[in-house]
Every structure is written in C-alpha cells, then in structure tokens.
Design a protein around this motif. Structure first.
Motif, PDB file in Angstrom:
ATOM      1  N   ARG A   7      52.478  40.341  39.068  1.00 49.43           N
ATOM      2  CA  ARG A   7      51.751  38.859  39.233  1.00 49.43           C
ATOM      3  C   ARG A   7      50.827  38.846  40.561  1.00 49.43           C
ATOM      4  O   ARG A   7      49.861  38.446  40.573  1.00 49.43           O
ATOM      5  CB  ARG A   7      52.621  37.901  38.747  1.00 49.43           C
ATOM      6  CG  ARG A   7      53.127  37.598  37.568  1.00 49.43           C
ATOM      7  CD  ARG A   7      54.156  36.736  37.318  1.00 49.43           C
ATOM      8  NE  ARG A   7      53.887  35.161  37.736  1.00 49.43           N
ATOM      9  CZ  ARG A   7      54.620  34.164  37.876  1.00 49.43           C
ATOM     10  NH1 ARG A   7      55.971  34.501  37.342  1.00 49.43           N
ATOM     11  NH2 ARG A   7      54.236  33.025  38.237  1.00 49.43           N
ATOM     12  N   LEU A   8      51.523  39.038  41.523  1.00 49.22           N
ATOM     13  CA  LEU A   8      51.135  39.263  42.866  1.00 49.22           C
ATOM     14  C   LEU A   8      49.902  40.327  43.122  1.00 49.22           C
ATOM     15  O   LEU A   8      48.757  39.848  43.373  1.00 49.22           O
ATOM     16  CB  LEU A   8      52.103  39.748  44.031  1.00 49.22           C
ATOM     17  CG  LEU A   8      53.171  38.567  44.203  1.00 49.22           C
ATOM     18  CD1 LEU A   8      54.058  38.932  45.089  1.00 49.22           C
ATOM     19  CD2 LEU A   8      52.733  37.366  44.825  1.00 49.22           C
ATOM     20  N   SER A   9      50.059  41.449  42.297  1.00 47.85           N
ATOM     21  CA  SER A   9      49.242  42.383  42.383  1.00 47.85           C
ATOM     22  C   SER A   9      47.788  41.920  41.571  1.00 47.85           C
ATOM     23  O   SER A   9      46.574  42.041  41.928  1.00 47.85           O
ATOM     24  CB  SER A   9      49.383  43.636  41.852  1.00 47.85           C
ATOM     25  OG  SER A   9      48.479  44.547  41.811  1.00 47.85           O
ATOM     26  N   ALA A  10      48.059  40.980  40.520  1.00 45.47           N
ATOM     27  CA  ALA A  10      47.134  40.634  39.615  1.00 45.47           C
ATOM     28  C   ALA A  10      46.262  39.686  40.414  1.00 45.47           C
ATOM     29  O   ALA A  10      45.007  39.718  40.260  1.00 45.47           O
ATOM     30  CB  ALA A  10      47.827  39.992  38.511  1.00 45.47           C
ATOM     31  N   CYS A  11      46.931  39.030  41.339  1.00 47.23           N
ATOM     32  CA  CYS A  11      45.987  37.895  42.179  1.00 47.23           C
ATOM     33  C   CYS A  11      44.854  38.796  42.959  1.00 47.23           C
ATOM     34  O   CYS A  11      43.931  38.158  43.130  1.00 47.23           O
ATOM     35  CB  CYS A  11      46.884  37.096  42.941  1.00 47.23           C
ATOM     36  SG  CYS A  11      47.934  35.763  41.922  1.00 47.23           S
ATOM     37  N   LEU A  12      45.479  39.763  43.608  1.00 46.32           N
ATOM     38  CA  LEU A  12      44.597  40.594  44.415  1.00 46.32           C
ATOM     39  C   LEU A  12      43.369  41.306  43.687  1.00 46.32           C
ATOM     40  O   LEU A  12      42.266  40.952  43.988  1.00 46.32           O
ATOM     41  CB  LEU A  12      45.587  41.732  45.164  1.00 46.32           C
ATOM     42  CG  LEU A  12      44.516  42.648  45.934  1.00 46.32           C
ATOM     43  CD1 LEU A  12      43.794  42.219  46.990  1.00 46.32           C
ATOM     44  CD2 LEU A  12      45.312  43.883  46.457  1.00 46.32           C
ATOM     45  N   ILE A  13      43.593  41.789  42.630  1.00 50.34           N
ATOM     46  CA  ILE A  13      42.620  42.466  41.734  1.00 50.34           C
ATOM     47  C   ILE A  13      42.021  41.444  41.051  1.00 50.34           C
ATOM     48  O   ILE A  13      40.694  41.720  40.902  1.00 50.34           O
ATOM     49  CB  ILE A  13      43.365  43.326  40.474  1.00 50.34           C
ATOM     50  CG1 ILE A  13      44.340  44.480  41.269  1.00 50.34           C
ATOM     51  CG2 ILE A  13      42.481  44.252  39.645  1.00 50.34           C
ATOM     52  CD1 ILE A  13      45.335  45.320  40.480  1.00 50.34           C
TER      53      ILE A  13
END
Length: 212
Positions: A7-13
């Motif tokens: 989920r954290l990576s999804a925010c960046l991408i």
C-alpha cells in the motif's frame, strides 16, 4: 507486512501514474502539448536516483501484488474482491511489458520514448489488434484497482450501497478517460503521422504507419 508495504509503494507509484495520465490527457488537445509537458516532467523523474526509486517501487509492487493475488485468491468473495485481483494482475502484466519496451527502445534503439513511441503500435498493422486493448485495459485497470481499494477502505464510513455506487462511478470515469486517451493515440481526433524511426522499430515502412 507485505500488504502494508504494498500500500505504501502504491502511494508513491500512484503519484507518478496520476501525473502520467494527466500527460496523456493533454494529447486530446495536441501532440505538442503532450510532448511539451513530458519534456518538463522528465527533468524530475529521470533524475537517476528518482528513476531508480520508481523502478524499484514498481518491481516491488508487481512482485508483492502477484504474491497477494496467489496467497489470497481462495479468500476473495464478491465482485470488488475479485476485480481487485484481476485488475492488479493485468497492471502487473502491463507495467513489466511497458517498462521493458521503454528501456529497450531508449537504450538499445536510441529512441525518444514519447507520444510517437507509445502510439506507433496503434498505427501499424497488425499490431493494432494487440495495442488497442492493451492500452485501453491498462488505464481502465488503474481506475478499477483504485475503486476496489476505496471500496475496502471506506467500509466503516459508508454503507455498502454507497460504496458500490462510488466504485462503479470511478470505474465508469476510468472507462471514459481510457477511451479518449486510446482514441487520441489512434489518431481519431487529429491526424497522427508516425516518424520513420518509430515505424522501423516495428519493422514497417513509414507509409504503413500513417494515422487516419
């Protein structure tokens, strides 16, 4: 742990994808507007450290997403739960292929991977049969995946009926925007002539790579 990092990576991408989609929407007006914004945007995301961070994030997102799909498929019940897995699986397929194609064209062929690089496949026969649904489903999958995430995150704030309506609205918006973007790339709104170097990438002469 993997789910949290996913989920954290999804925010960046997601931040990058939002700007990238806006860039593609500019093509509804003109190719020059699309390329001009892309040239400006590249000053930031093509800084080596940032580009490496984005690529690493995408690879992690794809790997962790496929792992979550595999481990939790049997637990998924209902339309949104299954759509989340299906849209995520397609996004994994698209991101790996799209990034590989961009890096291949950029490093080995010396191409500027701009509007023409993305649009060429929609103008050269028989590649349209692959690239029209390929791009359309990619944008649609992004909105579908977001709709599924919001459907789950809003479970304690909204009724099921409102969550369903919100999800369908987001998916409908995605379907419409995806259609417009694909039509722009296909040369429906204005003529698109594919330069020789991009036609050659597909092994075609420029005469066969002219839009409507």
């Amino acid at each position: 742990m993997v789910h949290t990092l996913h989920r954290l990576s999804a925010c960046l991408i997601g931040s990058f994808i939002t700007i990238h989609l806006f860039n593609h929407l500019l093509a509804l007006g003109s190719i020059d507007a699309h390329i001009s914004f892309m040239t400006y945007f590249r000053q930031f995301y093509r800084i080596p450290v940032i580009e490496a961070l984005l690529l690493s994030g995408i690879l992690f997102q794809v790997g962790s997403g496929l792992r979550l799909i595999k481990n939790r498929w049997g637990e998924r019940r209902g339309f949104y739960a299954r759509l989340q897995a299906i849209s995520g699986g397609y996004l994994a397929f698209f991101l790996i292929n799209h990034i590989a194609a961009v890096l291949f064209g950029r490093t080995l062929h010396g191409l500027d991977t701009n509007f023409y690089f993305a649009a060429a496949g929609l103008h050269i026969s028989p590649f349209q049969l692959f690239f029209v649904p390929y791009y359309y489903l990619a944008v649609l999958a992004i909105f579908a995946h977001v709709a599924c995430a919001l459907h789950w995150l809003s479970r304690e704030r909204l009724t099921l009926e409102k969550r369903n309506r919100l999800g369908f609205l987001i998916i409908a918006i995605g379907a419409l925007l995806s259609l417009f973007i694909t039509l722009a790339m296909a040369g429906v709104f204005y003529p698109v002539e594919i330069p020789t170097q991009y036609a050659d990438f597909y092994g075609n002469s420029p005469e066969t790579a002219t839009g409507p």
